[in-house]
Design an enzyme around this catalytic site. Structure first.
Site, short mmCIF file in Angstrom:
data_model
loop_
_atom_site.label_atom_id
_atom_site.label_comp_id
_atom_site.label_asym_id
_atom_site.label_seq_id
_atom_site.Cartn_x
_atom_site.Cartn_y
_atom_site.Cartn_z
N GLN A 89 9.17 -1.97 -34.61
CA GLN A 89 8.45 -1.64 -35.84
C GLN A 89 9.37 -1.70 -37.06
O GLN A 89 8.99 -2.23 -38.10
CB GLN A 89 7.83 -0.23 -35.71
CG GLN A 89 6.85 0.11 -36.81
CD GLN A 89 5.58 -0.74 -36.73
OE1 GLN A 89 5.24 -1.28 -35.68
NE2 GLN A 89 4.89 -0.88 -37.85
N SER B 192 4.07 5.06 -4.86
CA SER B 192 4.19 6.49 -5.11
C SER B 192 3.89 7.28 -3.84
O SER B 192 4.51 8.30 -3.57
CB SER B 192 3.23 6.91 -6.22
OG SER B 192 3.58 6.26 -7.43
N ASN C 110 0.81 -1.22 0.00
CA ASN C 110 0.00 0.00 0.00
C ASN C 110 0.84 1.26 0.00
O ASN C 110 0.35 2.34 0.34
CB ASN C 110 -0.93 0.00 1.22
CG ASN C 110 -1.91 -1.15 1.14
OD1 ASN C 110 -2.56 -1.37 0.12
ND2 ASN C 110 -1.99 -1.93 2.21
N ARG D 78 18.29 8.63 -9.50
CA ARG D 78 17.48 8.65 -10.72
C ARG D 78 18.25 8.83 -12.02
O ARG D 78 17.87 8.25 -13.03
CB ARG D 78 16.38 9.71 -10.59
CG ARG D 78 15.21 9.20 -9.80
CD ARG D 78 14.09 10.20 -9.74
NE ARG D 78 13.15 9.79 -8.72
CZ ARG D 78 12.86 10.50 -7.64
NH1 ARG D 78 13.41 11.68 -7.45
NH2 ARG D 78 12.01 10.04 -6.76
N GLU E 52 11.65 3.39 -9.33
CA GLU E 52 12.32 4.55 -8.72
C GLU E 52 11.51 5.83 -8.92
O GLU E 52 12.04 6.89 -9.20
CB GLU E 52 13.77 4.70 -9.22
CG GLU E 52 14.61 3.58 -8.63
CD GLU E 52 16.09 3.86 -8.60
OE1 GLU E 52 16.82 2.90 -8.84
OE2 GLU E 52 16.53 4.99 -8.34
N GLY E 53 10.20 5.69 -8.76
CA GLY E 53 9.30 6.82 -8.92
C GLY E 53 8.73 6.83 -10.32
O GLY E 53 9.48 7.00 -11.29
#
Lengths: 259, 384
Positions: free
Chosen positions: B336, B131, B128, B242, B363-364
């Site tokens: 493609q 984010s 739970n 990040r 990582e977000g």
């Protein structure tokens, strides 16, 4: 333990060409690499050092650009590097090469163990290792596939044979040439690369190794390359026809003829 | 494009490229299929000193920064994002200790992480709480000289493979965001176990499991920083990490572009290589443009973070969004360009497309990253 590893700079086998006029390898524009067997010798030396302590010195005879493979060796774990380089060494065969290397090794104070690759992939003679040992007057074992025991004054090693292996005990100092089966060479490390970049490579000339000029280079080489050529393939070919049974019978008959 | 790397940075690129080309690429399809953890590859990475790039020299590392780890991750990402994730997750696990750990804690854990002899992992997410980190249920209660942890962490990268875990837990729920703290948990701690390995769409060479804490007792000094600073440490950790995820997108995008261009030059239809058709050329051109723009942004953000450790958030989030959205687009386009062949597992681009998706999520999520950029803009313009 002081270990010297002899390495050779060779053209990458992927793009080797012969100069038809001089009968020598054309090195122009060809990538140079460490002789692949020598990488295994270096790896084994570094592993011995890591396990039992000591120093690993890489040694090569060659032109100044051969320093590249010495730096690469240091990035893979060697501690020191020695380049033996002089115009007088040019054109050396294995006899002159072993003389030069032996003089250089004496100059740097000898070693407890000398490791070489089984052979170089350019000349393919497999003579330098054994020749060097004879010059140094120390025992040698060729085609070592495993170092089984490390004792104070001797090693037990396995020598790869066509039909198995020999177990050999050798007193130190000694020289081994190694086969690819002995280990899987590591990649360089970042710290090794940084060390290699800063490393001062010892360069020794003919005079500095107290060499007898008559035994060096082309002058000291009784081997002369008369001609280098790609052999013509002359194998005969025949097709065996018929049912599977007939084909097998004919093939078996032919094979038996050759036995 | 030439980014004018220093000699040391170029060494990191060369070494990482060699590992990608010689060890990762030949094994990536098999690892994707078997979902095995790339232990041998990571051992080689460890021997090459690359686990220690970002760790200070006094703890046995190389002492370089975010930009240098980004250079290594770009090559690994080009090889396989699964393998690269397993490598990067150890850095993510180490950052909380580097950012907020005591001197004793750094001395105890960082040398082993730098040599790669022990891998680390970072544990934030729960069923739970993704984010919305305020949904964390895992608790830590001080009992004498020990903290007692209870709860379950979900989707933890490197779980079961790492030996050192940095874990966030609630120490005082009444304090809201200031009631969370970070801890180091070791794999051998009593009451600590793992859930089953998750089955994933992509990055299958990385392992993802639950961490289960059932009256898990750890010594008091495993608290990272001060009690109540857990959220701040987590935010700083993610700001720092990040660009590492962003650059995986760049490495992956490069791999996809390489495959697409190579194929387009070979594939003949209507009597011509398909690269000679403008429809294909424009696709390839857009892929290359977006890729180079992403690379430039990630490099710039990484250098900014190294120079301004107190002002990381916006640069970090911007590069993560842009580069990973790019990776998704470029890998879809690569499939493609390869057409039916691209859809088959015989070619590597379908795996690249599957691997790309996670970069927009972990990582977000990229939505959360846009929130961060928006909030930072709001702050900046309020000041002015």
């Amino acid at each position: 333990m002081k270990i010297i590893v002899c390495v050779k700079q060779v053209p990458d086998a992927k793009d080797v060409r012969l100069d038809p006029k001089t009968n020598t390898l054309s090195r122009e524009g060809v990538q140079s690499i460490i002789n692949p067997y020598d990488r295994h010798a270096l790896e084994e030396a570094v592993r011995l050092k890591e396990k039992h302590g000591g120093t690993v010195i890489v040694l090569t005879m060659g032109p100044p650009q051969a320093a590249e493979i010495l730096r690469e060796s240091v990035s893979c774990g060697a501690d020191e590097a020695v380049l033996v380089s002089d115009r007088a060494f040019a054109g050396a065969d294995t006899l002159a090469t072993t003389y030069t290397l032996s003089q250089a090794i004496r100059k740097i104070g000898g070693a407890d163990l000398i490791l070489c690759g089984k052979q170089a992939i350019d000349g393919d003679t497999a003579q330098v290792g054994p020749g060097l040992a004879v010059r140094m007057d120390i025992p040698y074992v060729t085609c070592v596939r495993r170092i089984a025991q490390v004792n104070d004054k001797s090693f037990v090693v396995e020598r790869l044979m066509d039909d198995g292996y020999d177990e050999v005990e050798v007193g130190l100092p000694a020289l081994f040439t190694v086969v690819k089966e002995i280990n899987e060479p590591r990649l360089p490390s970042l710290k090794g690369k940084m060390k290699a970049k800063k490393l001062a490579i010892t360069t020794l000339t003919a005079a500095e190794i107290d060499a007898d000029v008559a035994q060096l280079g082309l002058k000291g080489s009784p081997t002369w390359v008369v001609r280098v050529f790609a052999p013509q393939l002359k194998g005969e070919r025949s097709m065996i026809a018929g049912t599977v049974q007939e084909q097998v019978d004919q093939l078996a008959e032919k094979l038996l003829e050759w036995c | 494009m030439d980014y004018f790397l220093t000699e040391e940075q170029q060494m990191i690129v060369d070494l990482s490229r060699q590992i990608a080309d010689e060890l990762i690429i030949p094994q990536r399809a098999a690892l994707d299929e078997s979902e095995d953890f790339p232990t041998e590859i990571l051992d080689a990475v460890a021997k090459a000193d690359l686990f220690g790039i970002y760790i200070p020299e006094q703890y046995g590392g190389i002492g370089a920064g975010t930009f240098e780890i980004v250079l290594a991750l770009e090559q690994f990402g080009r090889g396989c994002v699964g393998v690269a994730t397993a490598f990067a997750a150890s850095a993510l696990g180490a950052f909380p200790i580097m950012i907020a750990g005591s001197e004793e804690m750094k001395q105890k854990y960082l040398p082993d992480i730098a040599t790669g002899s022990k891998k680390a992992a970072f544990a934030l997410t729960e069923a739970n709480a993704g984010s919305d980190a305020s949904g964390i249920q895992t608790t830590a209660v001080l009992d004498g000289d020990e903290w007692v942890l209870n709860g379950t962490k979900q989707w933890i990268t490197n779980a079961g493979e790492a030996r050192i875990y940095t874990v966030i837990a609630i120490t005082d729920r009444s304090k809201g965001p200031r009631g969370a703290s970070m801890f180091v948990v070791e794999d051998t701690d009593p009451g600590f176990s793992y859930g089953v390995k998750e089955k994933k769409l992509g990055i299958r060479a990385s392992s993802t499991r639950e961490l289960i804490f059932k009256d898990c007792r750890i010594p008091k000094d495993r608290l990272i920083g001060r009690e109540g600073t857990g959220f701040i440490t987590v935010m700083k950790t993610l700001d720092k990490s990040r660009p590492g995820i962003a650059i995986l997108g760049v490495g992956l995008g490069q791999a996809a572009l390489d495959e697409a261009v190579t194929y387009a030059k070979q594939r003949v239809q209507f009597g011509k290589p398909i690269i000679s058709f403008q429809a294909v050329q424009h696709m390839l051109a857009d892929m290359a443009i977006q890729l180079e723009a992403a690379r430039s942004l990630v490099y710039a953000a990484a250098k900014h973070i190294d120079a301004h450790p107190r002002d990381m958030s916006k640069a970090s989030s911007m590069c993560k969004v842009f580069a990973t959205d790019m990776a998704m687009k470029v890998t879809v386009d690569a499939v493609q360009v390869l057409g039916g062949y691209g859809y088959m597992r015989d070619y590597p681009v379908e795996k690249m497309m599957r691997d790309a998706k996670i970069l927009q999520i972990y990582e977000g999520t990229n939505q959360i990253q846009r929130n961060v950029v928006g909030q930072e803009l709001n702050k900046e313009y309020t000041k002015a």
